[in-house]
Design an enzyme around this catalytic site. Structure first.
Site, PDB file in Angstrom:
ATOM      1  N   GLY A  84      10.201  -2.362   7.145  1.00 37.31           N
ATOM      2  CA  GLY A  84      10.439  -0.984   7.558  1.00 37.31           C
ATOM      3  C   GLY A  84      10.436  -0.003   6.405  1.00 37.31           C
ATOM      4  O   GLY A  84      11.063   1.047   6.474  1.00 37.31           O
ATOM      5  N   LYS A 105       0.863  -1.186   0.000  1.00 41.22           N
ATOM      6  CA  LYS A 105       0.000   0.000   0.000  1.00 41.22           C
ATOM      7  C   LYS A 105       0.895   1.230   0.000  1.00 41.22           C
ATOM      8  O   LYS A 105       2.072   1.197   0.387  1.00 41.22           O
ATOM      9  CB  LYS A 105      -0.931   0.017   1.212  1.00 41.22           C
ATOM     10  CG  LYS A 105      -0.250   0.011   2.581  1.00 41.22           C
ATOM     11  CD  LYS A 105       0.297   1.343   3.083  1.00 41.22           C
ATOM     12  CE  LYS A 105       0.869   1.245   4.487  1.00 41.22           C
ATOM     13  NZ  LYS A 105       1.633   2.454   4.897  1.00 41.22           N
ATOM     14  N   ASP A 130      -2.965  -1.276  10.525  1.00 39.26           N
ATOM     15  CA  ASP A 130      -3.100  -1.248   9.068  1.00 39.26           C
ATOM     16  C   ASP A 130      -3.741  -2.509   8.502  1.00 39.26           C
ATOM     17  O   ASP A 130      -4.070  -2.548   7.312  1.00 39.26           O
ATOM     18  CB  ASP A 130      -1.731  -1.063   8.407  1.00 39.26           C
ATOM     19  CG  ASP A 130      -1.213   0.366   8.507  1.00 39.26           C
ATOM     20  OD1 ASP A 130      -1.967   1.242   8.970  1.00 39.26           O
ATOM     21  OD2 ASP A 130      -0.055   0.596   8.120  1.00 39.26           O
TER      22      ASP A 130
END
Length: 286
Positions: A95, A10, A135
């Protein structure tokens, strides 16, 4: 028989921090869109209830991996006696701000709910998923969304589906390094979605990342020479938006050394949900 399910990345097309709660979590306004690129997970159902991750991730114990945790969560919630061998093909950097771990968890919930015939709705799966990460619900619901709260209050939207060059500077940015910085903007005024969609988009985390990580600073500066560019999430990935695949690939060919990247299309319906629809049609269940 093994089924290979997509686990898409995303982008946060914008990200604003509007406050901080007493429990330390930050209140956000952000716009999520999926892209046509990501990890993939292979599932081979088992009848003995065992959850086996056949592709361990270096530095992450299997029991701590979101893939295994999501499978066990669904198993417990539905009291399923089935299991699965799960193989993770990792393409998204950890990350990087692309939601790789959350996407992996959502793919596990969607895929095993289908393969085990659990019968849970996406809304029920999203409620489970938020316990794994803020998320996860947007990946479970599978549509581009304007998100508020800590990212779990979702409103489906349909932003333009542009082409993106997504670049990774080769570093890992721990989320606490951004959210714990005393200079982080935490008081951006809340605005309605129609106002946000009609203004230039930015990311409140980007100034901190550019200040603290020279690799992000250099990458943002380089990409801005070619197209509107900004960081996704808390970084470290930076994306530039283009109107065509050709334009994006032309810039990718000039990418600096030590920087990796890919070109992908922004999509408002998740590839995960498109794949599930194909599986259900093939099985005569759509």
């Amino acid at each position: 028989m093994t089924q290979l399910w997509p686990s898409p990345a995303k982008l946060n097309l914008f990200l604003y921090i509007t406050g901080q709660r007493p429990d330390g979590y930050h209140e956000l306004q952000t716009l999520f869109q999926f892209v046509s690129y990501g990890d993939s997970l292979g599932f081979t159902p088992r009848s003995d209830g065992q959850i086996v991750l056949t592709t361990p991730v270096a530095g992450v114990a299997n029991e701590d991996n979101l893939v295994v945790r999501a499978a066990r969560l669904l198993q417990r919630h539905t009291q399923s006696t089935l299991g699965a061998d799960i193989a993770l093909t990792k393409r998204l950097p950890m990350g990087g701000g692309l939601g790789g771990g959350s996407s992996n968890a959502a793919t596990v919930l969607i895929a095993l709910n289908t393969l085990w015939n659990c019968g849970l709705t996406d809304e029920q799966l999203a409620a489970l998923g938020v316990t794994l990460g803020a998320d996860v619900p947007v990946f479970v619901m599978g549509h581009a969304a304007f998100a508020e709260g800590i990212g779990e209050i979702l409103h489906p939207v349909t932003p333009a589906e542009k082409w993106y060059l997504v670049a990774h500077p080769g570093i890992h940015i721990p989320t606490p390094a951004i959210f714990g910085d005393p200079e982080l903007i935490r008081n951006t005024p809340k605005r309605p979605i129609n106002v946000l969609l009609s203004t230039a988009w930015t990311n409140d985390c980007q100034p901190i990342a550019r200040k603290r990580f020279c690799e992000v600073e250099q990458l943002v500066s380089w990409l801005l020479e070619y197209a509107p560019s900004r960081m996704t999430g808390t970084g470290a990935c930076v994306f530039a938006e283009f109107n065509s695949e050709h334009e994006a690939r032309e810039v990718l060919r000039q990418i600096p050394a030590r920087v990796s990247g890919f070109v992908a299309k922004g999509v408002n319906v998740s590839p995960l949900h498109s794949y599930r629809a194909e599986i259900l049609r093939a099985a005569g269940k759509a």
